[in-house]
Design a protein around this motif. Structure first.
Motif, PDB file in Angstrom:
ATOM      1  N   UNK A 146      81.184  26.894  57.151  1.00  0.00           N
ATOM      2  CA  UNK A 146      81.241  26.947  55.700  1.00  0.00           C
ATOM      3  C   UNK A 146      82.674  26.864  55.210  1.00  0.00           C
ATOM      4  N   UNK A 147      82.826  26.807  53.896  1.00  0.00           N
ATOM      5  CA  UNK A 147      84.136  26.605  53.286  1.00  0.00           C
ATOM      6  C   UNK A 147      84.399  27.718  52.276  1.00  0.00           C
ATOM      7  N   UNK A 148      85.561  28.385  52.378  1.00  0.00           N
ATOM      8  CA  UNK A 148      85.910  29.417  51.386  1.00  0.00           C
ATOM      9  C   UNK A 148      85.964  28.841  49.972  1.00  0.00           C
ATOM     10  N   UNK A 149      85.730  29.686  48.993  1.00  0.00           N
ATOM     11  CA  UNK A 149      85.669  29.240  47.604  1.00  0.00           C
ATOM     12  C   UNK A 149      86.931  28.508  47.146  1.00  0.00           C
ATOM     13  N   UNK A 150      88.098  28.959  47.576  1.00  0.00           N
ATOM     14  CA  UNK A 150      89.350  28.385  47.080  1.00  0.00           C
ATOM     15  C   UNK A 150      89.966  27.360  48.030  1.00  0.00           C
ATOM     16  N   UNK A 164      79.193  28.179  43.090  1.00  0.00           N
ATOM     17  CA  UNK A 164      80.015  29.022  42.204  1.00  0.00           C
ATOM     18  C   UNK A 164      80.355  28.296  40.917  1.00  0.00           C
ATOM     19  N   UNK A 165      80.581  26.990  41.006  1.00  0.00           N
ATOM     20  CA  UNK A 165      80.915  26.227  39.793  1.00  0.00           C
ATOM     21  C   UNK A 165      79.727  26.134  38.842  1.00  0.00           C
ATOM     22  N   UNK A 166      78.535  26.423  39.320  1.00  0.00           N
ATOM     23  CA  UNK A 166      77.335  26.395  38.477  1.00  0.00           C
ATOM     24  C   UNK A 166      77.003  27.768  37.892  1.00  0.00           C
ATOM     25  N   UNK A 167      77.853  28.771  38.198  1.00  0.00           N
ATOM     26  CA  UNK A 167      77.585  30.132  37.731  1.00  0.00           C
ATOM     27  C   UNK A 167      78.743  30.649  36.880  1.00  0.00           C
ATOM     28  N   UNK A 168      78.447  31.706  36.149  1.00  0.00           N
ATOM     29  CA  UNK A 168      79.441  32.342  35.295  1.00  0.00           C
ATOM     30  C   UNK A 168      79.328  33.853  35.482  1.00  0.00           C
ATOM     31  N   UNK A 169      80.474  34.515  35.537  1.00  0.00           N
ATOM     32  CA  UNK A 169      80.494  35.964  35.671  1.00  0.00           C
ATOM     33  C   UNK A 169      79.842  36.611  34.452  1.00  0.00           C
ATOM     34  N   UNK A 170      78.991  37.600  34.696  1.00  0.00           N
ATOM     35  CA  UNK A 170      78.369  38.343  33.609  1.00  0.00           C
ATOM     36  C   UNK A 170      79.232  39.577  33.352  1.00  0.00           C
ATOM     37  N   UNK A 171      79.761  39.683  32.144  1.00  0.00           N
ATOM     38  CA  UNK A 171      80.607  40.822  31.785  1.00  0.00           C
ATOM     39  C   UNK A 171      79.771  42.092  31.703  1.00  0.00           C
ATOM     40  N   UNK A 172      80.413  43.215  31.905  1.00  0.00           N
ATOM     41  CA  UNK A 172      79.732  44.511  31.955  1.00  0.00           C
ATOM     42  C   UNK A 172      78.819  44.739  30.746  1.00  0.00           C
ATOM     43  N   UNK A 173      79.279  44.424  29.564  1.00  0.00           N
ATOM     44  CA  UNK A 173      78.480  44.635  28.351  1.00  0.00           C
ATOM     45  C   UNK A 173      77.299  43.683  28.217  1.00  0.00           C
ATOM     46  N   UNK A 174      77.306  42.601  28.985  1.00  0.00           N
ATOM     47  CA  UNK A 174      76.244  41.599  28.898  1.00  0.00           C
ATOM     48  C   UNK A 174      75.213  41.718  30.014  1.00  0.00           C
ATOM     49  N   UNK A 175      75.379  42.726  30.872  1.00  0.00           N
ATOM     50  CA  UNK A 175      74.429  42.914  31.973  1.00  0.00           C
ATOM     51  C   UNK A 175      73.056  43.312  31.437  1.00  0.00           C
ATOM     52  N   UNK A 176      71.995  42.877  32.087  1.00  0.00           N
ATOM     53  CA  UNK A 176      70.665  43.321  31.689  1.00  0.00           C
ATOM     54  C   UNK A 176      70.556  44.837  31.853  1.00  0.00           C
ATOM     55  N   UNK A 177      69.669  45.433  31.108  1.00  0.00           N
ATOM     56  CA  UNK A 177      69.509  46.891  31.171  1.00  0.00           C
ATOM     57  C   UNK A 177      69.184  47.356  32.592  1.00  0.00           C
ATOM     58  N   UNK A 178      68.269  46.649  33.253  1.00  0.00           N
ATOM     59  CA  UNK A 178      67.921  46.971  34.631  1.00  0.00           C
ATOM     60  C   UNK A 178      68.360  45.800  35.514  1.00  0.00           C
TER      61      UNK A 178
END
Length: 170
Positions: free
Chosen positions: A56-60, A109-123
């Motif tokens: 495999x190949x590291x992200x960077x 990874x390029x198809x995803x986006x980090x979900x910020x703490x305030x935007x996380x689903x309740x569960x």
């Protein structure tokens, strides 16, 4: 009786510490010892290769696509020789299952986006476990990501499938 050789975590790469020839030699020696021993076991009727066919190949890492392609070429060369040596060249008797190293993580990874703490689903746990969930968890960073480009994300196994089709094409 049916005999299966199960190998896993090959992590093939062109500059591996153990070459294809060395790995094949070890497997042939093992086969010879268990088929000729006091209580012989028949040679394998099939080979199952489960997970992590390539390193495999590291992200960077630069040139990720080319590096991954070179690794799959090395893996294919190994499996062709393995099938020739242990199965009379019958590649249809080799079952290959991808693992987590066999994913193009740069593409995923390029198809995803980090979900910020305030935007996380309740569960969060429940959201991660839903069928067809768009959320993914990174154990490495302990972060939650959302798939924002499903079409691109669906291509994360393309390099594996290209390798697999080439191996099976004989």
């Amino acid at each position: 009786m049916f005999s299966i050789l199960h190998i896993s975590d090959l992590h093939r790469t062109p500059n591996a510490k153990i070459s294809n020839a060395e790995l094949l030699s070890a497997l042939v020696r093992d086969r010879d010892s268990y088929t000729l021993g006091d209580k012989p076991i028949r040679p394998p009727d099939a080979i199952v290769v489960s997970g992590d066919v390539v390193q495999g190949v590291p992200l960077k890492a630069p040139n990720g696509q080319a590096t991954l392609q070179a690794q799959y070429e090395e893996a294919e060369a190994f499996l062709v020789e393995l099938a020739a040596e242990l199965l009379g060249g019958d590649r249809s008797r080799v079952i290959v299952v991808p693992g987590n190293h066999d994913i193009d993580w740069q593409l995923a990874k390029s198809a995803m986006q980090l979900v910020e703490l305030g935007d996380l689903p309740e569960n969060v746990l429940s959201a991660l476990q839903e069928p067809d969930s768009q959320f993914r968890f990174s154990w490495a960073t302990r972060e939650v990501f959302r798939i924002v480009d499903p079409a691109l994300y669906s291509k994360r196994f393309d390099a594996f499938w290209k390798f697999f089709r080439s191996f099976r094409s004989e």
